[in-house]
Design a protein around this motif. Sequence first.
Motif, PDB file in Angstrom:
ATOM      1  N   GLU A  78      16.356 -17.785   5.013  1.00 53.33           N
ATOM      2  CA  GLU A  78      16.031 -16.530   5.688  1.00 53.33           C
ATOM      3  C   GLU A  78      16.170 -15.339   4.740  1.00 53.33           C
ATOM      4  O   GLU A  78      15.303 -14.460   4.701  1.00 53.33           O
ATOM      5  CB  GLU A  78      16.914 -16.303   6.912  1.00 53.33           C
ATOM      6  CG  GLU A  78      16.581 -14.985   7.584  1.00 53.33           C
ATOM      7  CD  GLU A  78      17.245 -14.776   8.917  1.00 53.33           C
ATOM      8  OE1 GLU A  78      16.955 -13.737   9.524  1.00 53.33           O
ATOM      9  OE2 GLU A  78      18.031 -15.630   9.355  1.00 53.33           O
ATOM     10  N   TYR A  81      13.265 -15.380   2.374  1.00 53.96           N
ATOM     11  CA  TYR A  81      12.040 -14.982   3.068  1.00 53.96           C
ATOM     12  C   TYR A  81      11.982 -13.457   3.229  1.00 53.96           C
ATOM     13  O   TYR A  81      10.959 -12.828   2.952  1.00 53.96           O
ATOM     14  CB  TYR A  81      11.965 -15.671   4.427  1.00 53.96           C
ATOM     15  CG  TYR A  81      10.883 -15.106   5.317  1.00 53.96           C
ATOM     16  CD1 TYR A  81       9.550 -15.439   5.114  1.00 53.96           C
ATOM     17  CD2 TYR A  81      11.202 -14.223   6.348  1.00 53.96           C
ATOM     18  CE1 TYR A  81       8.550 -14.912   5.917  1.00 53.96           C
ATOM     19  CE2 TYR A  81      10.208 -13.689   7.154  1.00 53.96           C
ATOM     20  CZ  TYR A  81       8.890 -14.032   6.927  1.00 53.96           C
ATOM     21  OH  TYR A  81       7.917 -13.495   7.731  1.00 53.96           O
ATOM     22  N   LEU A  82      13.084 -12.855   3.685  1.00 51.47           N
ATOM     23  CA  LEU A  82      13.126 -11.401   3.867  1.00 51.47           C
ATOM     24  C   LEU A  82      12.925 -10.685   2.535  1.00 51.47           C
ATOM     25  O   LEU A  82      12.244  -9.661   2.470  1.00 51.47           O
ATOM     26  CB  LEU A  82      14.449 -10.986   4.503  1.00 51.47           C
ATOM     27  CG  LEU A  82      14.657 -11.425   5.952  1.00 51.47           C
ATOM     28  CD1 LEU A  82      16.103 -11.164   6.391  1.00 51.47           C
ATOM     29  CD2 LEU A  82      13.675 -10.732   6.883  1.00 51.47           C
ATOM     30  N   LYS A  84      11.272 -11.835  -0.158  1.00 53.38           N
ATOM     31  CA  LYS A  84       9.865 -11.968  -0.585  1.00 53.38           C
ATOM     32  C   LYS A  84       8.963 -11.049   0.219  1.00 53.38           C
ATOM     33  O   LYS A  84       8.031 -10.454  -0.310  1.00 53.38           O
ATOM     34  CB  LYS A  84       9.409 -13.417  -0.445  1.00 53.38           C
ATOM     35  CG  LYS A  84       9.873 -14.281  -1.568  1.00 53.38           C
ATOM     36  CD  LYS A  84       9.181 -15.618  -1.531  1.00 53.38           C
ATOM     37  CE  LYS A  84       9.467 -16.330  -2.815  1.00 53.38           C
ATOM     38  NZ  LYS A  84       8.386 -17.148  -3.273  1.00 53.38           N
ATOM     39  N   LYS A  85       9.248 -10.952   1.518  1.00 51.72           N
ATOM     40  CA  LYS A  85       8.457 -10.085   2.393  1.00 51.72           C
ATOM     41  C   LYS A  85       8.540  -8.626   1.932  1.00 51.72           C
ATOM     42  O   LYS A  85       7.580  -7.878   2.062  1.00 51.72           O
ATOM     43  CB  LYS A  85       9.002 -10.236   3.822  1.00 51.72           C
ATOM     44  CG  LYS A  85       8.145  -9.690   4.901  1.00 51.72           C
ATOM     45  CD  LYS A  85       8.719 -10.122   6.243  1.00 51.72           C
ATOM     46  CE  LYS A  85       8.332  -9.162   7.320  1.00 51.72           C
ATOM     47  NZ  LYS A  85       8.893  -9.515   8.619  1.00 51.72           N
ATOM     48  N   LYS A  86       9.670  -8.252   1.384  1.00 54.26           N
ATOM     49  CA  LYS A  86       9.885  -6.883   0.906  1.00 54.26           C
ATOM     50  C   LYS A  86       9.377  -6.684  -0.524  1.00 54.26           C
ATOM     51  O   LYS A  86       9.381  -5.586  -1.051  1.00 54.26           O
ATOM     52  CB  LYS A  86      11.384  -6.562   1.000  1.00 54.26           C
ATOM     53  CG  LYS A  86      11.763  -5.168   0.664  1.00 54.26           C
ATOM     54  CD  LYS A  86      11.423  -4.185   1.755  1.00 54.26           C
ATOM     55  CE  LYS A  86      12.015  -2.837   1.431  1.00 54.26           C
ATOM     56  NZ  LYS A  86      11.843  -1.863   2.454  1.00 54.26           N
TER      57      LYS A  86
END
Length: 108
Positions: A78, A81-82, A84-86
């Motif tokens: 998690e 993922y957060l 990479k999203k940023k």
Amino acid sequence: MIHSDSMHQITLYTAQQKPVLEGDLRVFAVQGLRNLAGRFPGLKIVNHALYPNRVEMLLDFQRLDEDVQRVVQSFKSEVKYLAKKKGFGDDSLWQWNYDDHWVTPPGR
């Protein structure tokens, strides 16, 4: 304070123990910790500490029929993922392994 027989002291290190858990990455780690209890009902986060190069968690699995590795992997995934999203592009945020110590309840 009474502890269950299923307490684990978990330490997760960043890749190469780089001090990267600051700023947004620290916020993502805190969010990941908060989401663990929702993802694994019955898991209790007794205590935690965030450092620039590691996360320490004291987890109580007493009411959770799940293995430690799955919980740890969920947290690491998690946060990654957060990140990479940023826009954080580093694929190796975490070391593959982690430290897991079973905590003996007081008085035993």
